[in-house]
Motif scaffolding. Sequence first.
Motif, short mmCIF file in Angstrom:
data_model
loop_
_atom_site.label_atom_id
_atom_site.label_comp_id
_atom_site.label_asym_id
_atom_site.label_seq_id
_atom_site.Cartn_x
_atom_site.Cartn_y
_atom_site.Cartn_z
N GLU A 48 7.08 -3.40 -5.75
CA GLU A 48 7.29 -4.73 -5.19
C GLU A 48 6.78 -4.82 -3.75
O GLU A 48 6.13 -5.80 -3.36
CB GLU A 48 8.78 -5.09 -5.25
N ALA A 49 7.07 -3.79 -2.97
CA ALA A 49 6.62 -3.78 -1.57
C ALA A 49 5.10 -3.74 -1.48
O ALA A 49 4.49 -4.40 -0.63
CB ALA A 49 7.23 -2.59 -0.83
N SER A 50 4.47 -2.99 -2.38
CA SER A 50 3.01 -2.91 -2.35
C SER A 50 2.38 -4.26 -2.70
O SER A 50 1.37 -4.66 -2.11
CB SER A 50 2.50 -1.82 -3.30
N GLU A 51 2.99 -4.96 -3.64
CA GLU A 51 2.46 -6.28 -4.00
C GLU A 51 2.61 -7.27 -2.84
O GLU A 51 1.72 -8.09 -2.60
CB GLU A 51 3.16 -6.80 -5.25
N ARG A 52 3.74 -7.20 -2.12
CA ARG A 52 3.90 -8.05 -0.95
C ARG A 52 2.86 -7.70 0.12
O ARG A 52 2.30 -8.58 0.77
CB ARG A 52 5.32 -7.90 -0.36
N PHE A 53 2.61 -6.41 0.26
CA PHE A 53 1.61 -5.95 1.23
C PHE A 53 0.23 -6.50 0.87
O PHE A 53 -0.49 -7.03 1.71
CB PHE A 53 1.61 -4.42 1.27
N TYR A 54 -0.15 -6.39 -0.40
CA TYR A 54 -1.45 -6.89 -0.83
C TYR A 54 -1.56 -8.41 -0.65
O TYR A 54 -2.66 -8.94 -0.46
CB TYR A 54 -1.71 -6.52 -2.29
N ALA A 55 -0.41 -9.08 -0.70
CA ALA A 55 -0.40 -10.53 -0.50
C ALA A 55 -0.39 -10.93 0.97
O ALA A 55 -0.43 -12.12 1.29
CB ALA A 55 0.81 -11.14 -1.20
N GLY A 56 -0.34 -9.91 1.87
CA GLY A 56 -0.46 -10.21 3.29
C GLY A 56 0.73 -9.85 4.15
O GLY A 56 0.65 -9.98 5.38
N PRO A 74 -8.37 -8.45 0.64
CA PRO A 74 -8.62 -9.21 -0.60
C PRO A 74 -10.08 -9.57 -0.85
O PRO A 74 -10.52 -9.60 -2.00
CB PRO A 74 -7.76 -10.46 -0.41
N GLU A 75 -10.84 -9.80 0.22
CA GLU A 75 -12.23 -10.20 0.01
C GLU A 75 -13.08 -9.08 -0.58
O GLU A 75 -14.19 -9.33 -1.07
CB GLU A 75 -12.87 -10.68 1.32
N LYS A 76 -12.55 -7.85 -0.58
CA LYS A 76 -13.29 -6.73 -1.18
C LYS A 76 -13.19 -6.72 -2.70
O LYS A 76 -13.90 -5.98 -3.37
CB LYS A 76 -12.78 -5.40 -0.60
N GLY A 77 -12.27 -7.52 -3.25
CA GLY A 77 -12.20 -7.69 -4.69
C GLY A 77 -11.43 -6.62 -5.43
O GLY A 77 -10.68 -5.82 -4.83
N ASN A 83 -5.30 1.87 1.63
CA ASN A 83 -4.79 1.29 2.87
C ASN A 83 -4.03 2.35 3.65
O ASN A 83 -2.90 2.73 3.28
CB ASN A 83 -3.88 0.09 2.59
N ASP A 84 -4.67 2.84 4.71
CA ASP A 84 -4.05 3.86 5.55
C ASP A 84 -2.90 3.27 6.37
O ASP A 84 -2.85 2.07 6.62
CB ASP A 84 -5.08 4.45 6.51
N TYR A 85 -2.00 4.16 6.80
CA TYR A 85 -0.87 3.82 7.68
C TYR A 85 0.12 2.86 7.05
O TYR A 85 0.77 2.08 7.73
CB TYR A 85 -1.39 3.28 9.03
N ILE A 86 0.28 2.94 5.73
CA ILE A 86 1.24 2.07 5.05
C ILE A 86 2.67 2.36 5.52
O ILE A 86 3.50 1.45 5.64
CB ILE A 86 1.12 2.21 3.51
N PHE A 87 2.96 3.61 5.84
CA PHE A 87 4.29 3.99 6.32
C PHE A 87 4.60 3.27 7.64
O PHE A 87 5.73 2.88 7.90
CB PHE A 87 4.34 5.51 6.53
N TYR A 88 3.60 3.07 8.47
CA TYR A 88 3.77 2.40 9.75
C TYR A 88 3.91 0.89 9.57
O TYR A 88 4.71 0.25 10.24
CB TYR A 88 2.58 2.71 10.66
N GLU A 89 3.13 0.33 8.66
CA GLU A 89 3.04 -1.13 8.57
C GLU A 89 4.11 -1.78 7.70
O GLU A 89 4.35 -2.98 7.84
CB GLU A 89 1.65 -1.54 8.07
N ASP A 90 4.74 -1.02 6.82
CA ASP A 90 5.71 -1.62 5.89
C ASP A 90 7.05 -0.91 5.97
O ASP A 90 7.16 0.27 5.63
CB ASP A 90 5.17 -1.57 4.46
N ASP A 91 8.09 -1.63 6.37
CA ASP A 91 9.41 -1.01 6.58
C ASP A 91 10.08 -0.60 5.27
O ASP A 91 10.83 0.38 5.24
CB ASP A 91 10.33 -1.97 7.34
N THR A 92 9.85 -1.34 4.20
CA THR A 92 10.48 -0.99 2.91
C THR A 92 9.93 0.34 2.41
O THR A 92 10.69 1.23 2.00
CB THR A 92 10.24 -2.10 1.87
N ILE A 93 8.62 0.47 2.45
CA ILE A 93 8.00 1.74 2.04
C ILE A 93 8.42 2.86 2.97
O ILE A 93 8.73 3.98 2.53
CB ILE A 93 6.47 1.57 1.98
#
Length: 304
Positions: A48-56, A74-77, A83-93
């Motif tokens: 769920e957290a990854s999907e929120r991340f992909y949505a912005g 998203p523009e990369k298709g 996506n590096d540094y996911i631990f830093y950018e997302d508190d749930t993860i």
Amino acid sequence: MMTTEPFQLSDHDRALLPTDDDVQFYQEHGWYLSKKLLTDDEVDTLVEASERFYAGHRDRTLPVRPPRLAYWEPEKGDVHRHNDYIFYEDDTIRRILSKPLIGAVAARIAETSQIRLWNSTLIYKPPRPEDEGNIVPWHFDRHYWQTCTSDEMLTAFIPFHDCDEEMGTITMVDGSHRWKEIGGNDATTKHFAERDRSELDEMLEENAAFNNVTVRKVPVVIPKGHISFHHCRTYHGSGLNRSDRPRRAISFHLQDRTNQWRPFEISTGERVVYNNDVLVRKDANGNPDYADPDFCPVLWQEQA
């Protein structure tokens, strides 16, 4: 953001730690498949957290963009996403992967008293068996970490579901962490995405021949909630996702207590710069501090 306050394990957690035989297996083979370290709810929350991340969604963003940042947008298709540094950018993860049990397992097999984060990458491999861009060629992580002093760093590969060969699970070259290397060149400091796959295949075969061994490839079938760990010198890769659903995972790179920054130059005299080097604080000598609590927090520490 993270502290080094006492890390505690429950009786249930302690029962999930690697046995002496497991530690010996890791030391001999260069990889280890854990028991179930994450609950189904925790894994589902990662999805769920990854999907929120992909949505912005971002809880925070990097203060500067490192030179070799892998960062799908998203523009990369519909391609193989990193996506590096996911631990830093997302508190749930961050909260789930800070679970002390994960760090404790890593510390036990690496035979160290402390585990710190090195980096983290959110990965999404779409079900596109015709796209060879989804193949991860043979490589080992130590090549990219030449600014590190330690040869005992390791990676936890954490899929968000059952992960088998059909999905393109991680595959280890058994025992390759114990090989002597023919010798590196400037190209080995580059990430596999920057290199030709045939060149990397050739490098694996040449090193196996140099060590007079046969390449034994072991696909690691990982049940949901289990984690695959591998040594930083273990050759590994992954194949196409031939299933009908995306392969979702995090590569969770970890450093042992001894690791520090060191200068490393290629043949031109140019110094290698790892992405962390432009993000972490400086130590007393003005060099990158790989114990920066914001980017390299302590995830596990044995108590005296």
